[in-house]
Every structure is written in C-alpha cells, then in structure tokens.
Motif scaffolding. Sequence first.
Motif, PDB file in Angstrom:
ATOM      1  N   PHE A  31      87.517 -11.776 -53.056  1.00 62.05           N
ATOM      2  CA  PHE A  31      88.231 -11.485 -51.820  1.00 62.05           C
ATOM      3  C   PHE A  31      89.718 -11.247 -52.044  1.00 62.05           C
ATOM      4  N   ASP A  52      85.475 -10.639 -48.341  1.00 61.07           N
ATOM      5  CA  ASP A  52      85.001 -12.000 -48.152  1.00 61.07           C
ATOM      6  C   ASP A  52      83.490 -12.010 -48.346  1.00 61.07           C
ATOM      7  N   LYS A  54      81.353 -13.739 -47.101  1.00 62.01           N
ATOM      8  CA  LYS A  54      80.634 -13.921 -45.843  1.00 62.01           C
ATOM      9  C   LYS A  54      80.281 -12.586 -45.186  1.00 62.01           C
ATOM     10  N   THR A  55      80.967 -11.521 -45.567  1.00 58.78           N
ATOM     11  CA  THR A  55      80.718 -10.214 -44.961  1.00 58.78           C
ATOM     12  C   THR A  55      79.647  -9.422 -45.708  1.00 58.78           C
ATOM     13  N   ARG A  90      87.053 -23.363 -48.687  1.00 57.91           N
ATOM     14  CA  ARG A  90      87.016 -22.643 -49.955  1.00 57.91           C
ATOM     15  C   ARG A  90      85.713 -22.905 -50.715  1.00 57.91           C
ATOM     16  N   THR A  93      82.209 -21.730 -49.577  1.00 55.33           N
ATOM     17  CA  THR A  93      81.710 -20.356 -49.758  1.00 55.33           C
ATOM     18  C   THR A  93      80.474 -20.324 -50.658  1.00 55.33           C
TER      19      THR A  93
END
Length: 382
Positions: A31, A52, A54-55, A90, A93
């Motif tokens: 990221f 990220d 998460k995307t 952090r 993730t």
Amino acid sequence: MFEFFEFFAGGGMVRAGLGVQNWRCRFANDFDHKKSAIYRANWGEGQLRTADIKTLSSKDLDGQVDLAWASFPCQDLSLAGGGAGLKGDRSGTFWPFWDLMKQLISENRAPKIIALENVCGTLTSHQGKDFAAICSTFEQAGYTFGALVIDAAHFVPQSRPRLFIIGVRDGEAIPGALIQDAPSPLWHSRGLLTAHENTPLRGRRNWVWWSLPEPDPRNQVFADLIEDDPADVDWHTPAKTRGLLDMMSEVNRAKVDAAKRSKRCQVGAIYKRTRVDADGIKVQRAEVRFDDVAGCLRTPAGGSSRQLILVVQGQKVRSRLISGRETARLMGLPDEYQLPTNYNEAYHLAGDGVVVPVVRHLAEHLFEPILRQWPTAAKVAA
C-alpha cells in the motif's frame, strides 16, 4: 519455473531471496507508494499493485501459484507496540490477506504453499491467542503447517529473529526428510514451543515440525559491511562522539575500553535506550555491542530507533548513524539494489524487510523440494 504472489511486498526482498532463476512473480502488493517506487525501480513494472489489501479480491490474482507469501505488518504484534495484536489496524491486515486465500481455495486455486513472516511477539500476543488464531486458519483451510524461528544472524551480521509459519496444501507431497519427529533447538525456540503447547489441540491437528539443515558458518562480520565514506550520513564531530560515550553506563564504557586495548579495528552497534538509574530516574543510555553483529534494524519512528555505529581503532573512536547502504547489506541485499535517496526512507525500507538469505534458505531447503516432489510422492501424515 515456480510462481508466487508476494503480499506486503515492500522493496521486494522476498522476491530477491526466491531468485529469478527458479521463481516468477505473478502478483505483488503493497500500500506504500514510496516503497512501491523502489520495488518498481528494482523489479520493473507489471506485477506490483499499489493498493490497500482490503480493496483486493481474487479477481486481481491471476491463475494458481505455488507460493503465496505475506510479511504482514508487525507494529501491533511487536513487544514495543501497543498490544492490539491481530485486532490492530496494521497487523490486523492479516485477515483481509487470509480472506483472499479463502477466495482462492473456494475457486480451486489454493496456493500449494502459504508462508507468513512476522516478529516473534506474534507468539505471545494476547497471551498466545493470536498465534493460535493463525494456526486455526491453516487447520481449517486443510493445510499441513508448522513454524520456525530463524535468526538472521546465521546468515548476515544482524541479530534479527523472526517467526515463519509455513503451510502446505492438503494433498501436496511433503518429502519425509523435511519433517522431524520433535522440535529442533536451532529452529524451534522456547517461545515457539510454549506457544505451540498453549494452542488448543483442534488448532494444531495438522501441525508438523519442519526440518531445515544448519546453514554454513557465516563468513562476514559487521565491520565487513561498513562504508568508509557513506554518501547519506556524516561522521560525528569529536564532541558529539564524546557526548555519546558520556551517555554510556560503566558496563558499556568498559566495552569501549576493551575495544581500545584490542589489536584490531572494532565496530560496535549502538542503540539509545531509556533506562531507570539507581535513584529511580529515567535516563537515556547509549548501549553498545562489540560481538561482530549489528542490533536488529527497526523502522526509524524516532531518533532512539536509529542504529549508530562506533568505530574503535586503538585510542581513536569515531561514531555516526549507520548508513542506508549498510542497512541494505545487513538485509543481504547486493550493492546494485537501488535504494531511496532519502535516508529515512532507505532505513525504513530495510527495517521493514525480510532478510534475503533467510528466504533463500527456506526456498532451497523447504519450498523447492516440496514443489519438485509434487504430485508424485505420497503426503507424509502429520
């Protein structure tokens, strides 16, 4: 040619350790835009997605790979961190990374090997519950798995123990020589043994004790990596060096005096730490080691986390910050590896990375033998 995904890729040190001869990167992710620029400078365009995690979804991951590697952030698991563990912003993730793995599994594209790397604080985070949670993810996914604690000092002159959790997909061949009946003092630390014992039985039904050969003796000492005229840091003035010596306790000053009496140039590694003196007052101390090994590199969150060096030759004593190139050498990176021009960014890149020869040792003695054996050999039962 083996293929891999590299998550939380940083500057691509895992890629460097795997090597280009036998391994091809299919996808990489980080990221951080500054780290991504260095990754591309060294490895070219094409594989890295700066985003990220998460995307991401499995649609971003092409094909089926032999290895998925994740060096997810350590801040919430570190003993120096805030203790949030896998619930932290952090280190948490890990979960979106594992969601990607579950998507691949559901699509019959499960990686043959999944490897995680993080600090040893993972073993004790939340009284061992975070480590147990990671074990459960491997067990529930049907992976045979185990863990190792490898100190980079076996390979480079840096004290840097790290935890590696490695799982092999159910049904994959595991040569019998790669599994041992009992833990090894070299690769399975007391902390790992305790964490394993504290993990519920249901979370370690697929556990194995990985077997690795002892590496060849390290042929470098810290002094071999030091630059005479670094480009990004200056030698301290004599007054500043004296000030650093004045910050030392009697024990540490005795180490410097012993180095002066020796008949060779000695390079010591220094960290500044806050200690409580005999009167109960907190004071900042400069602590030095002269064992031919640097202290563990950390990201430069503050002045005290930047490592200094002390060069002692007879009565001559010099000091300065460790240089960016020296930090890269301590990570096992070659001098042709391109670093950021900014000092803090170079230090951060190294301090956040994975030691290259450690990855190579794992690849040569664990990953590649498993992958070459599959699918002809029968799986060794856990």
